[in-house]
Design an enzyme around this catalytic site. Structure first.
Site, PDB file in Angstrom:
ATOM      1  N   TYR A  30      55.196  76.704   3.889  1.00  0.00           N
ATOM      2  CA  TYR A  30      54.589  76.246   2.625  1.00  0.00           C
ATOM      3  C   TYR A  30      53.386  77.117   2.273  1.00  0.00           C
ATOM      4  CZ  TYR A  30      52.795  73.098  -0.965  1.00  0.00           C
ATOM      5  OH  TYR A  30      52.341  72.569  -2.163  1.00  0.00           O
ATOM      6  N   SER A  39      48.839  76.451  -4.732  1.00  0.00           N
ATOM      7  CA  SER A  39      48.231  75.380  -3.921  1.00  0.00           C
ATOM      8  C   SER A  39      47.012  75.940  -3.212  1.00  0.00           C
ATOM      9  CB  SER A  39      49.215  74.872  -2.864  1.00  0.00           C
ATOM     10  OG  SER A  39      48.566  73.964  -1.989  1.00  0.00           O
TER      11      SER A  39
END
Ligand code: NAD
Length: 256
Positions: free
Chosen positions: A156, A143
């Site tokens: 995350y 990501s």
């Protein structure tokens, strides 16, 4: 588009029941690969694969953070298709924006297990098969949050930063065996996951989506699952035969 880029190849795509994983797995089948649609949600994996000929696809239930499940998945691919050329690690879980003192140990462990430990497990079992073949392509869907932090996304961001570094370490380790390892950093994408970052229950309103995500993308639109599928196709195919250890931002410029 060039056709049949994956003729004769066999792929495992995790998270193939939804969003990017589904788009990747379906494009790979269209490009003539045999594909295992692997997902925790077996009904979704079956639904994603059921329009294709059963000779070329198989839906398998797997928790990518579970050692026994992942070992069984790789045993199954050898039994069903006899080889393994491509692994796409796309399964992932989001984090509802949470300040670190409010994040539970269980939440931290789950995010790290599904987003990072899963890559260790799949490459652990892919390695013997691909080394025997002296070829392979592993693609980790990380990501842009792995290189550009956001408040409240502590676990995350850490899980995706680790995925990026693991990609580079494995690329070096596997290079002598002609196994390539690359990652893709999607920017904010128009998939079921995006709503879960804010409130976890999918009720994010369009105005929030625009304010939080869309305005952070210089090209001015959310990333589509198909954008990630096409980048994955390039990295999986022989078009990228000299590319390894690369971290490809597919993010509308969010990472600049
Ligand atoms: N959506 C975004 O904005 C965005 C941005 C950057 C990166 N990503 C990453 O892209 C990947 C795909 O995300 P998406 O947006 O398509 O999400 P999605 O929620 O649409 O799909 C995720 C899939 O992973 C599966 N999954 C979850 N936990 C699993 C487990 N333990 N074992 C097996 N399967 C499991 C889910 O069942 C689901 O089918 C994820 O790794 C995500 O972190 C997403």
């Amino acid at each position: 588009m060039i056709e049949k880029l994956l003729q004769g190849k066999t792929a495992i795509v995790t998270g193939a029941g939804s969003g990017m994983g589904k788009a990747i797995a379906q494009l790979f089948v269209e490009q003539k690969a045999n594909v295992i649609f692997a997902d925790l949600n077996i009904e979704a994996a079956k639904a994603a694969s059921d329009s294709f000929s059963s000779e070329n696809v198989k839906a398998v239930q797997v928790d990518v953070s579970n050692n026994e499940d992942v070992a069984a998945l790789f045993q199954e691919v050898e039994e069903v298709f006899g080889r393994l050329d491509i692994v796409v690690n796309c399964a992932g879980v989001p984090q509802v924006f949470t300040e670190v003192e409010d994040l539970s140990i269980e939440q931290w462990d789950r995010i790290m297990d599904v987003n990072t430990k899963s890559i260790f497990l799949t490459t652990k079992y892919a390695a013997p098969i691909m080394k025997k073949q002296q070829s392979g392509s592993i693609i980790n869907i990380a990501s842009i949050a792995g290189v550009r932090a956001r408040p409240g996304l502590n676990a995350y961001c850490a899980s995706k930063g680790a995925a990026i570094m693991l990609t580079k370490a494995l690329a070096l380790e596997f290079a002598p065996y002609k196994i390539r390892v690359n990652a893709i950093n999607p920017g904010p994408a128009d998939t079921p996951m995006i709503n879960q970052f804010l409130n976890g229950d999918g009720t994010l309103i369009e105005e929030d989506k625009k304010k939080i995500f869309l305005d952070s993308v210089p090209l001015g639109s959310l990333i589509q699952a198909e954008d990630i599928a096409q980048a994955s196709l390039y990295l999986a195919s022989d078009l990228a035969k000299i590319v390894t250890g690369e971290i490809l931002n597919v993010d509308g410029g969010r990472g600049i």
